[in-house]
Design an enzyme around this catalytic site. Structure first.
Site, PDB file in Angstrom:
ATOM      1  CB  SER A  38      -1.214   0.361   1.232  1.00 62.46           C
ATOM      2  OG  SER A  38      -0.422  -0.237   2.085  1.00 62.46           O
ATOM      3  CG  ASP A 330      -4.456   5.525   6.501  1.00 57.58           C
ATOM      4  OD1 ASP A 330      -3.455   5.426   6.871  1.00 57.58           O
ATOM      5  OD2 ASP A 330      -5.211   4.589   5.596  1.00 57.58           O
ATOM      6  CG  HIS A 333      -1.200   3.743   4.187  1.00 53.24           C
ATOM      7  ND1 HIS A 333      -2.298   3.057   4.523  1.00 53.24           N
ATOM      8  CD2 HIS A 333      -0.725   3.015   4.082  1.00 53.24           C
ATOM      9  CE1 HIS A 333      -2.923   2.367   4.502  1.00 53.24           C
ATOM     10  NE2 HIS A 333      -1.589   1.394   3.923  1.00 53.24           N
TER      11      HIS A 333
END
Length: 355
Positions: A38, A330, A333
């Site tokens: 990610s 978040d 991240h």
């Protein structure tokens, strides 16, 4: 009069030098090709059956057009900034995105999948794309690229492209420390070695497929991620990190660096860089005000302590107004501004050798 003319000449020289620098980068690196998780996924997870997605608001709210692309960020991610730094497009598109085709992928393509790792058991946790499948997609891409540009030009792009590889975090936080199976099989030191054996095989396969310029990013300060602080009630509401996790990151990164050094000596014509972003990321977290940030121990989205993916949604009233004053977007991240700072650091410290 003469001073003004001289000033104009100097400005012209500086602009010309900048243009030449960018053009040289584009000539030496015709494409940026991305593998990983990610941290570098441009939206491939949008097109597979998994709960791990981010193609909805407020993700992407600071992206071009305010579009939630599937990047786990309020805006762009490191490969986007790195591509731009090399004089290429400011976005590296996801391979599975139907809005793009081989004409777009010729200058950059992303095979990464949020939630994956070196260990295939990691990708099984949330049913995301395993690393071997990312490699299969790359093989498909090679065939299509050569069909589009011709064998010779396609081979040239494949050999001269810059390969960005960012993996490993999920192997520990989503797999090893969350599930029991791998902990029953390996202590943490042996699990690192297990992952590095997979990494070595992957790098060798990439080399066999034509890759010659590789940038491998190790682990971030895992113990400082807001989700981990909150999960273990260590600094979730304060300023502490889980140092045992950070020690694992540093140890893994040192072993990865040794592996890269060995492969550089063994594989003819390869140039592999261990682009260790741990130190700059840790500095951003520990000394945020030096970089213009206000908050580093919790994230912008929702409460900032544990939310990511569907828990980070547009209906949560706690999401901050200025994401780029936060180190984290978040609970797992970085924000776009953090990504930009890290990418700039990596380009100047490590990737300049490819320009």
């Amino acid at each position: 009069m003469h001073v003004n003319v001289l000033s104009m000449q100097l400005q012209c020289l500086m602009v010309c030098a900048l243009v030449l620098f960018i053009t040289a980068g584009a000539d030496k690196v015709p494409a940026v090709i991305v593998f990983g998780d990610s941290s570098v996924d441009a939206g491939n997870n949008n097109h597979i059956l998994t709960v791990l997605k981010s193609n909805f608001p407020p993700y992407g709210r600071d992206f071009m057009g305010g579009k939630a692309t599937g990047r786990f960020c309020n805006g762009r991610i490191p490969p986007d900034f790195i591509s731009e730094a090399f004089g290429l497009k400011p976005l590296v598109p996801a391979y599975l995105d139907p809005d793009y085709n081989i004409s777009d992928f010729a200058t950059g393509v992303c095979f990464a999948s949020a939630g994956t790792g070196y260990d295939s058991a990691t990708s099984d946790v949330l049913s995301v794309i395993p690393l071997w499948k990312e490699l299969d997609y790359f093989k498909q891409y090679q065939t299509t690229l050569k069909g589009y540009l011709g064998e010779q030009k396609g081979d040239k792009i494949i050999q001269e492209a810059l390969y960005l590889i960012s993996l490993g975090t999920n192997d520990f936080l989503e797999n090893y420390y969350t599930l029991y199976k791998r902990r029953l099989e390996y202590n943490v030191d042996k699990y690192q070695d297990f992952l590095l054996n997979i990494a070595e095989d992957f790098f060798r396969q990439l080399y066999g497929l034509g890759a010659r310029k590789m940038s491998i990013t190790g682990l971030p300060p895992m113990g400082c991620l807001p989700l981990e602080r909150t999960t273990y009630a260590i600094g979730g509401f304060g300023d502490s990190c889980i140092e045992s996790y950070n020690n694992v990151s540093r140890s893994f990164n040192a072993k990865l660096s040794s592996l890269v050094k060995m492969l550089n000596q063994e594989l003819p014509g390869v140039k592999m860089i261990c682009a260790d972003a741990y130190s700059i990321f840790y500095s951003l977290i520990r000394r945020p005000s030096l970089y213009g940030f206000r908050v580093s121990n919790y994230a912008c989205c929702s409460t900032g302590y544990y939310e990511m993916s569907y828990l980070c949604n547009q209906f949560n009233p706690y999401t901050c107004d200025e994401a780029n004053t936060y180190v984290f977007w978040d609970a797992f991240h970085p924000s776009e501004r953090t990504n930009q700072i890290i990418a700039d650091y990596v380009v100047k410290r490590y990737l300049h050798v490819f320009m």
